[in-house]
Design a protein around this motif. Structure first.
Motif: not given
Length: 511
Positions: A342, A346, A350
């Motif tokens: 996870r 992320e 980004s």
């Protein structure tokens, strides 16, 4: 002699993101032809087995050589060798390439007579010497040869990589080769060898820490003869020496040669030699691959990258300033849990860069083969493709693959989804208008190529050919030379002409 050279079929990764011309085999073909042999080359990345069989029956070669740069191709090549040996007039069969150089005895044993010799080390010198010796019934005496009758002397490095030039004329269907948006794309090599010693890599152990450069004039001549608009620079680390990159750029500028380039380099090299990359940007460099490998210092230290997370981030910022599109590679630790996946998702979402994932894999010839291979859960050659987990996973294996594919799919939607396709519609249209479908196909094939059910099912297949059982041992800084295929650093320095020899950085501190 009539010599037929064969490149095996695509691996899982190549089904989607790239399909590169067989540059190494083209160089071997050129050296073999220069030695007076009649040569044909068949690439099973672009040709079918039936087409290879027809070529063989038409040519009736005296010798057949298979390229084996990747472990996952070993079973295919052994089966092809068996087919060749069953012909009415069986030829001399040999294999060579990067990966097979580290497992030569084992492959020879598993082939059970179907392979007459394995060429360890650089193929240009090894193949020519092997064919000459085989003609006299003494293949086992050729440098780098491994045969049932014995082994020859240590492999020899080319004195200069200026010659031979790859025999590109022997490769048909050149429009099938691509990397990302460069469709079609040829490949060129400016240097051989790598001064770094990453624990997961075997480039430095293969070349014995030597590092050789193509002369700028030869490099420019090579590029001027390439018809494809895209070029992938295959160097392990591009532009380590800025003066070399500048010299090639000057030759291209003088000749007004402009292509689109894709290359691979390190973050610290980009930061140190930014002006060289800026100059190449003006020449058509638009795409770059950065092997970041890990996001934290602990992971970078584990892989002995000799670089900091801060340098990696600053390199990404520098590439953006230069206007370069960057693809990043991260190595997936089989011990990752769902939370780690996870966090990677992320972070990847980004940043604007493309992020690829490869699974940590101990390969013969790497240090982690000696330190980690006792943990291997499979010895099936076909799974050693950096897409499958061959070491114990913290998550149950089916769940590990679900997280892996989910992470890669989320990342790829940035670039391969409907919104991304809208941004690249013009590019796709131009490719299709010229009959190039490789990039367009890539946009739609992800879920078919990468899915957790397929990955897990491939562990359940019957195994006919297995990697050798490892003999784990610690490999310290003083005895790493035991991993080398070619001469050690001092011997290599004597072999490589002074004009091409490059002082290596102090590897006991960050480069």
């Amino acid at each position: 002699m009539k010599v037929m050279l064969v490149h095996p079929s695509v691996l899982m990764y190549s089904e989607l993101f790239l399909r590169l011309e067989p540059l190494g085999l083209e160089c071997v073909a050129a050296a073999t032809r220069d030695a007076g042999h009649e040569v044909r080359l068949v690439d099973l990345q672009t040709h079918s087995l039936a087409e290879m069989a027809r070529e063989y029956l038409d040519f009736e070669p005296d010798a057949v050589g298979f390229g084996l740069n990747y472990l996952a191709n070993v079973p295919e090549v052994i089966d092809l060798a068996r087919w060749v040996k069953k012909r009415r007039r069986p030829p001399f069969v040999f294999v060579g390439g990067h990966s097979v150089s580290f497992v030569a005895d084992h492959v020879l044993q598993q082939a059970d007579g179907a392979i007459d010799a394995v060429v360890r080390g650089e193929g240009e010198t090894g193949t020519v010497a092997l064919l000459a010796a085989a003609r006299d019934g003494a293949a086992h005496e050729a440098p780098g040869a491994v045969t049932p009758q014995g082994r020859g002397p240590q492999p020899r490095l080319l004195e200069s990589i200026d010659t031979p030039r790859p025999a590109r004329d022997l490769v048909r269907r050149r429009n099938r080769y691509f990397i990302g948006v460069l469709d079609p794309a040829a490949s060129v090599e400016f240097t051989r060898g790598c001064p770094w010693d990453c624990s997961f890599c075997s480039a430095w152990t293969f070349y014995g820490r030597s590092y050789r450069r193509l002369s700028p004039e030869v490099a420019a001549d090579e590029i001027s003869r390439i018809r494809e608009p895209g070029i992938f620079i295959v160097d392990d680390v591009a532009f380590i020496r800025p003066e070399h990159g500048d010299a090639i750029a000057a030759q291209l500028e003088r000749r007004r040669i402009r292509k689109q380039y894709y290359l691979e380099t390190r973050a610290d090299v980009l930061l140190r030699n930014t002006e060289v990359f800026a100059r190449w940007k003006r020449l058509g460099l638009n795409y770059m691959f950065l092997g970041m490998e890990a996001l934290d210092a602990e992971g970078l230290d584990l892989f002995r990258k000799r670089i900091s997370p801060d340098e990696n981030i600053r390199a990404l910022e520098q590439a953006r300033k230069l206007g370069l599109s960057v693809a990043i590679n991260l190595i997936v630790d089989p011990q990752w849990d769902s939370e780690q996946f996870r966090l990677v998702r992320e972070w990847a979402l980004s940043v604007p860069e493309i992020v690829h994932l490869s699974v940590m894999t101990p390969y013969p010839g790497t240090e982690i083969w000696h330190t980690e291979s006792r943990k291997l859960t499979t010895f099936d050659y076909r799974l050693f493709d950096i897409q499958h987990a061959v070491m114990p996973t913290r998550l149950p294996l089916p769940e590990f693959y679900r997280e892996l594919v989910r992470t890669q799919a989320v990342i790829n939607r940035k670039h391969l989804g409907v919104v991304a396709l809208a941004r690249t519609a013009g590019l796709v249209a131009r490719h299709l208008a010229h009959g190039q479908t490789n990039f367009a196909r890539m946009l739609w094939r992800f879920s078919r190529v990468y899915n957790p059910e397929r990955l897990y099912a491939e562990h359940q297949r019957p195994v006919r050919y297995r990697l050798p059982e490892p003999k784990p041992q610690a490999v310290g800084a003083r005895d790493r030379k035991q991993l080398y295929i070619h001469a050690d650093r001092e011997s290599a320095a004597r072999t490589v002409p002074a004009a091409d020899a490059v002082a290596l950085p102090d590897l006991h501190r960050p480069a």
